[in-house]
Design an enzyme around this catalytic site. Structure first.
Site, PDB file in Angstrom:
ATOM      1  N   GLY A 116      -0.530   6.492  -8.152  1.00 20.15           N
ATOM      2  CA  GLY A 116      -0.896   7.408  -7.073  1.00 20.15           C
ATOM      3  C   GLY A 116      -0.550   6.747  -5.754  1.00 20.15           C
ATOM      4  N   HIS A 263       6.230  20.309  -2.482  1.00 17.10           N
ATOM      5  CA  HIS A 263       5.759  18.965  -2.843  1.00 17.10           C
ATOM      6  C   HIS A 263       4.267  18.950  -3.203  1.00 17.10           C
ATOM      7  CE1 HIS A 263       4.672  14.730  -2.435  1.00 17.10           C
ATOM      8  NE2 HIS A 263       3.656  15.205  -1.759  1.00 17.10           N
ATOM      9  N   SER A 385       0.241 -25.855  -2.370  1.00 19.55           N
ATOM     10  CA  SER A 385      -1.032 -25.738  -1.639  1.00 19.55           C
ATOM     11  C   SER A 385      -2.121 -25.127  -2.499  1.00 19.55           C
ATOM     12  CB  SER A 385      -0.856 -24.852  -0.410  1.00 19.55           C
ATOM     13  OG  SER A 385       0.073 -25.402   0.467  1.00 19.55           O
ATOM     14  N   GLU A 412       3.423 -11.404  -1.842  1.00 22.55           N
ATOM     15  CA  GLU A 412       2.024 -11.300  -2.293  1.00 22.55           C
ATOM     16  C   GLU A 412       1.710  -9.927  -2.894  1.00 22.55           C
ATOM     17  OE1 GLU A 412       2.894 -12.177   0.782  1.00 22.55           O
ATOM     18  OE2 GLU A 412       2.359 -14.297   0.958  1.00 22.55           O
TER      19      GLU A 412
HETATM   20  C1  LIG Z   1       0.884   4.327  -0.632  1.00 19.63           C
HETATM   21  C2  LIG Z   1       0.872   5.805  -0.491  1.00 19.63           C
HETATM   22  N1  LIG Z   1       1.057   6.351   0.728  1.00 19.63           N
HETATM   23  C3  LIG Z   1       1.007   7.688   0.878  1.00 19.63           C
HETATM   24  C4  LIG Z   1       0.764   8.497  -0.189  1.00 19.63           C
HETATM   25  C5  LIG Z   1       0.631   9.998   0.014  1.00 19.63           C
HETATM   26  N2  LIG Z   1       1.799  10.663  -0.584  1.00 19.63           N
HETATM   27  C6  LIG Z   1       1.728  11.221  -1.796  1.00 19.63           C
HETATM   28  S1  LIG Z   1       3.193  11.847  -2.287  1.00 19.63           S
HETATM   29  C7  LIG Z   1       3.916  11.430  -0.825  1.00 19.63           C
HETATM   30  C8  LIG Z   1       5.343  11.785  -0.532  1.00 19.63           C
HETATM   31  C9  LIG Z   1       6.190  11.258  -1.526  1.00 19.63           C
HETATM   32  O1  LIG Z   1       7.438  11.859  -1.551  1.00 19.63           O
HETATM   33  P1  LIG Z   1       8.267  11.647  -2.856  1.00 19.63           P
HETATM   34  O2  LIG Z   1       7.949  10.338  -3.385  1.00 19.63           O
HETATM   35  O3  LIG Z   1       9.684  11.931  -2.527  1.00 19.63           O
HETATM   36  O4  LIG Z   1       7.690  12.703  -3.853  1.00 19.63           O
HETATM   37  P2  LIG Z   1       8.201  14.188  -4.072  1.00 19.63           P
HETATM   38  O5  LIG Z   1       8.243  14.821  -2.715  1.00 19.63           O
HETATM   39  O6  LIG Z   1       9.512  14.093  -4.688  1.00 19.63           O
HETATM   40  O7  LIG Z   1       7.167  14.814  -4.938  1.00 19.63           O
HETATM   41  C10 LIG Z   1       3.024  10.779  -0.005  1.00 19.63           C
HETATM   42  C11 LIG Z   1       3.357  10.271   1.359  1.00 19.63           C
HETATM   43  C12 LIG Z   1       0.598   7.882  -1.454  1.00 19.63           C
HETATM   44  N3  LIG Z   1       0.345   8.572  -2.533  1.00 19.63           N
HETATM   45  N4  LIG Z   1       0.684   6.550  -1.571  1.00 19.63           N
END
Ligand SMILES: Cc1ncc(C[n+]2csc(CCOP(=O)(O)OP(=O)(O)O)c2C)c(N)n1
Length: 673
Positions: A116, A263, A385, A412
């Site tokens: 996620g 999306h 370290s 990290e």
């Molecule tokens: C670390 C993180 N930041 C933000 C989000 C919120 N988020 C969920 S899907 C998404 C956009 C992702 O776009 P993409 O990976 O291209 O997925 P698609 O549009 O193809 O479904 C975001 C910003 C998340 N899930 N994880």
């Protein structure tokens, strides 16, 4: 070639995802609609899994790194016969369902990792591929092959944008992890719109530069091309593979295909009807699964049983040939420790000059290592370290995959996620080290380890202003509080070398979640236990280190780690002033809070309200133990650059300060001056 059956199966997957999101009125339909064909090809033609036993150790792993498309995974699990009934898909994102908004490991059969937060799944897979290779090297002896599986993943634009995937991809390429195969859903859309607003580098060239084997499938609906690309990826055993697949988000939706709104929103009832009509799908009922699709995809059940049975025979042959090795394998996979694993745990003689707990940790690790050959890990370029190196063992490298010392490089965040992948794979007890201050750089992965309940050990050294001259950028002040805020993470800050050994014992026995061991850079006296509470009591989280005569104190001092010996000095001085002082050493809040109430009250008696806590970090949280009227001698500011003794003095982390604060309380109460 796409048969009619293929097409119906793919549309079933698409429409289950659409209907699930529609019913929940929440979720992400677009990605699954575009990615369904590649997922279908992978799951029906490549993935070796057994839906009747999601825990079969030699199964291929499938990671949906773009976890927001979770309905895709739930549909595949349901259709291929996992214990996930259709009613669960209809209950998507609802209270107590097995189909939460993002896949959760341990909740849904067949979900291998919690995804996620974008990029995490990508990096978890690298850890799984490391584990697969290490175990294969160890157990596939004399022609036996009991460890031989692939790690597949479906990654998205968001995954490839996140820094953690860059770090992990770079390391995976360096290590030549050929069993790692990722399908990249290149749909050029993310939440805010087209990815060309922000993401225009040549991804394929980037992965080639990392040392990956990169292919492109220009039409994400071309099953033959997908199959050929996956077959070629499997052939490439010396490099991880990325297959960039051109797809269309919201595929099949007349008004939402290639549009960002596909999306993360339900299509809406009208668009669902239009989409179903467009794809030649019955508009009613929702969650429709044609019988022939069920029959076809449920073929995975018998196939899976056969695959595991064949493996079982191979395992039997292996066991007959090498019973001891087979025993070890079973134990490792069950996460059990061998008998007498801790028999060489060192104990340290009292020594006022003492040693840094990080140094003691290095000694303990090296004493444990021969008994625990599946204790595998390293540091993010700070091994000298952090004292994380296992002496006499090889590095884990492309050509030496029996090596137990992993060089994570200055990465990290990826290290944290890779450790999670190693733990999720099973068979290993992974550990990773860095400076405590840089736990911030791996926090997202630590949080997920805690959420998933993974047995991962962190070695965080240079744990306070006690690191001295490197200054405030390197001096953690809020990190202990920040780590303690993570549920299901055990934080242990031992006060001397003997407690360090006990802390490792607890870390190895605590399997319900990750453990952060927090060590000093500077030398700390090895306490003389003949006059004090035993270091073994660290296993209770907190204990009475030194009590007043009669055990009926006026005041309780509480300290952790490098401040314990300072508090001890203050306690002795207070006693000379006639104050009855109990010194409680509290290396772990979490372990202490797991103790029975009676023990906790025995250590911190309710009636003693005069309490002073000492820790070289922010006060936050300490009032839980000292109460409203208690005092915390801490640091509510950043540190500074100077030799550490000067810093302790200037910033008031001293026996003098504790003495004065405590005495002031006593005088306040008694009215004496
Ligand atoms: C670390 C993180 N930041 C933000 C989000 C919120 N988020 C969920 S899907 C998404 C956009 C992702 O776009 P993409 O990976 O291209 O997925 P698609 O549009 O193809 O479904 C975001 C910003 C998340 N899930 N994880």
């Amino acid at each position: 070639m796409t048969t009619q059956m293929d097409e119906i199966c793919i549309n079933t997957i698409r429409m289950l995802c659409v209907d699930g999101v529609e019913k929940a009125r929440s979720g992400h339909p677009g990605m699954p609609m575009g990615a369904a064909p590649m997922a279908y090809v992978l799951w029906t033609r490549f993935l070796r899994h057994n839906p009747s036993n999601p825990a079969w150790p030699d199964r291929d792993r499938f990671i949906l790194s773009a976890g927001h498309g979770s309905m895709l995974l739930y549909s595949l699990l349901h259709l291929t016969g996992y214990d996930l009934p259709l009613s669960q898909l209809q209950d998507f994102r609802q209270w107590q369902s097995k189909t939460p908004g993002h896949p959760e490991h341990g909740l849904t059969p067949g979900v291998v990792t919690t995804t996620g937060p974008l990029g995490q799944g990508f990096a978890n897979g690298v850890g799984m591929a490391i584990a697969e290779r290490f175990l294969a090297e160890r157990f596939n002896r004399n022609g036996h092959r009991i460890v031989d599986h692939w790690i597949y993943g479906l990654v998205s634009d968001g995954d490839l944008m996140e820094g953690v995937s860059h770090e992990a991809a770079s390391l995976a390429g360096h290590l030549g992890l050929g069993k790692l195969i990722y399908l990249y859903d290149d749909n050029r859309i993310s939440i805010e719109g087209p990815t060309d607003m922000t993401f225009t580098e040549d991804r394929k060239a980037r992965f080639e530069a990392y040392g990956w084997h990169v292919q492109e499938v220009t039409d994400g609906n071309d099953l033959l091309a997908l199959e050929q690309a996956l077959a070629a990826a499997k052939e490439e055993v010396h490099r991880p593979s990325l297959v960039a697949v051109n797809t269309h988000i919201g595929y099949g939706s007349p008004n939402k295909q290639d549009v960002a709104s596909a999306h993360g929103e339900p299509l809406g009832p009208d668009e669902v009807t239009l989409t179903k009509e467009n794809l030649g799908w019955p508009t009613d009922p929702p969650f429709f699964i044609p019988d022939e699709v069920k029959d076809h995809l449920r073929g995975a059940i018998d196939k899976g049983k056969t695959l595991e049975k064949e493996w079982g025979k191979r395992f039997q042959d292996f066991e007959t040939a090498s019973p001891e090795l087979a025993d070890t394998w079973k134990r490792w996979m069950a996460g059990e420790l061998p008998s007498a694993w801790d028999k060489d745990l060192p104990s340290f003689e009292p020594d006022p000059k003492g040693m840094a707990t990080r140094v003691a940790s290095g000694e303990v690790l090296n004493a444990l290592a021969p008994h625990l050959p599946n204790l595998v890990g390293g540091s993010a370029d700070l091994a000298p370290s952090n004292k994380t190196l296992i002496k006499g063992e090889k590095d884990f490298q492309a050509r030496t995959s029996q090596g137990r010392n992993i060089r994570f490089g200055v990465r990290e965040h990826a290290m944290g996620s890779i450790l999670n992948g190693m733990a999720l794979h099973g068979g290993l007890i992974p550990y990773g080290g860095t400076f405590l201050v840089f736990s911030d750089y791996m926090r997202p992965a630590i949080r997920l380890a805690a959420l998933m309940g993974l047995h991962v050990i962190y070695i965080f050294t240079h744990d306070s202003i006690g690191l001295g001259e490197d200054g405030p950028t390197h001096q953690p002040v809020e990190q202990l509080a920040a780590l303690r805020a993570i549920p299901n993470l055990t934080v242990i800050r031992p006060c001397d070398a003997n407690e360090t050994a006990e802390a490792w014992r607890v870390a190895l026995k605590t399997r319900k979640g990750p453990v952060a061991l927090v060590f000093s850079r500077q030398g700390l006296p090895v306490l003389d236990r003949s006059q004090l509470g035993p270091a073994q009591d660290l296993s209770k989280g907190a204990y009475v280190l030194r009590d007043c005569p009669g055990g009926n104190p006026d005041l309780v001092l509480i300290a952790t780690g490098s401040e314990v010996h300072i508090a001890l000095e203050a306690a002795v001085r207070l006693e000379k002033e006639g104050v009855g002082v109990r010194l409680v050493d509290m290396p772990s809040w979490e372990v202490f809070e797991e103790q029975p109430k009676s023990y906790r009250q025995q250590v911190l008696p309710d009636q003693v309200r005069m309490r002073v806590a000492l820790e070289a970090g922010v006060e936050q949280g300490w009032h839980r133990f000292v109460g409203d009227r208690g005092v915390v001698v801490g640091l509510n500011r950043f540190g500074a650059s100077a030799p550490y003794k000067v810093l302790y003095e200037k910033l008031g982390i001293t026996a003098e300060k504790v003495f004065e604060e405590a005495l002031a309380r006593v005088r306040e109460k008694t009215g004496k001056h």
